[in-house]
Design an enzyme around this catalytic site. Structure first.
Site, short mmCIF file in Angstrom:
data_model
loop_
_atom_site.label_atom_id
_atom_site.label_comp_id
_atom_site.label_asym_id
_atom_site.label_seq_id
_atom_site.Cartn_x
_atom_site.Cartn_y
_atom_site.Cartn_z
N SER A 218 29.86 -51.12 -51.95
CA SER A 218 31.33 -51.15 -52.00
C SER A 218 31.77 -52.28 -52.91
O SER A 218 31.03 -53.25 -53.11
CB SER A 218 31.89 -51.37 -50.60
N TYR B 236 32.38 -55.87 -42.58
CA TYR B 236 32.16 -54.81 -43.56
C TYR B 236 31.67 -55.41 -44.87
O TYR B 236 30.72 -54.91 -45.49
CB TYR B 236 33.46 -54.05 -43.78
N LYS C 240 28.05 -54.47 -46.63
CA LYS C 240 27.94 -53.83 -47.94
C LYS C 240 27.28 -54.75 -48.97
O LYS C 240 26.62 -54.28 -49.91
CB LYS C 240 29.31 -53.36 -48.42
#
Length: 270
Positions: A155, A168, A172
């Site tokens: 990401s 998150y 990632k």
């Protein structure tokens, strides 16, 4: 040009067999269908549930409509044994040659409020799930003496921090480094490993879990949010012979947001 409406040569991936985790919905579903449009012979759709979150026919039905063989395998990517079942299912079609570990979760949270359970859930799906999906596919490819390609889903948030998505971002970032490590380890075995780094993509996950897809996309240099096929087409490219000399790379699919100040202030992935 209408986003996500290009076409691939129908024989680009002829004879290839793909396993796509998270393949029932979102980026995983789009990837399975775009791989089919590029000529894969079969797709294993691995997910917790068969029904797409966005509605419509199951991915396997959509693949059948395209004339591509497929099977749905219930799969919990936090369980290596469950992943192994999905990869083994590809043996019925000749064995996996393309792995796309697209299963993932995204949550917005205050760093001061993150619990151990919250942290573990993010790492279990996004990091552990990706690692063991790649491992299972690589083991199968090596055992079957098959060259192959793995395309991970990192990401923009794996490169740029965000105040609202600390776990998150960590997960990632880990996927990005895992990709580099696997590329070095598996290259001599004929397996290429690359990562795509989506920006904000309009999926059920970004709409329902975070509301990120409600943002207008005006801060993105290309002037819009991404659609699933934007990412799926990048995955097709990296999985294909067109990228035969490409491994250990990060391909940003974010409309340019990672290169702008706005991208540094507001990042999220697929």
């Amino acid at each position: 040009m209408t986003p996500g409406r290009g076409s691939w040569p129908a024989d680009l991936l002829a004879g290839q067999v793909a396993v796509v985790t998270g393949g029932a919905s979102g980026l995983g579903r789009a990837t399975a269908l775009r791989l089919a449009s590029a000529g894969v012979s079969a797709v294993v759709v691995a997910d917790l549930r068969e029904e797409p979150r966005e509605g419509g026919d199951p991915t396997t039905q959509a693949l059948a409509d395209l004339g591509v063989s497929s099977v749905f395998v219930p799969c919990d990517v936090t369980s290596p044994a469950s992943i192994e079942e999905a990869v083994t299912a590809a043996d019925a079609f000749g064995g996996v040659t393309i792995m796309v570990p697209a299963a993932g979760i995204l949550r917005m949270e205050d760093v001061l409020e993150v619990s151990e359970a919250d942290y573990d859930a993010m790492m279990d799906v996004n990091v552990k799930g990706t690692f063991f999906s790649c491992q299972a596919a690589a083991r199968s490819m090596v055992a079957g003496d098959r060259e192959g390609a793995i395309v991970t889903i990192s990401s923009v948030g794996g490169v740029l921090g965000s105040a609202s998505m600390p776990t998150y971002n960590i997960s990632k970032g880990a996927v990005r480094m895992l990709t580099y490590s696997l590329a070095a380890s598996l290259g001599p075995r004929g397996i290429r490993v690359n990562a795509v780094h989506p920006g904000v993509i309009e999926t059920a996950m970004t709409r329902q879990d975070t509301r990120l897809a409600d943002e207008p996309g005006t801060s993105v240099p290309l002037g819009r949010l991404g659609v699933p096929n934007d990412v799926a087409d990048a995955i097709v490219y990296l999985a294909s012979p067109l990228a035969a000399y490409t491994t250990g790379t990060s391909l940003f699919v974010d409309g340019g947001s990672h290169s702008s100040k706005a991208g540094r202030d507001f990042t999220a992935g697929g």
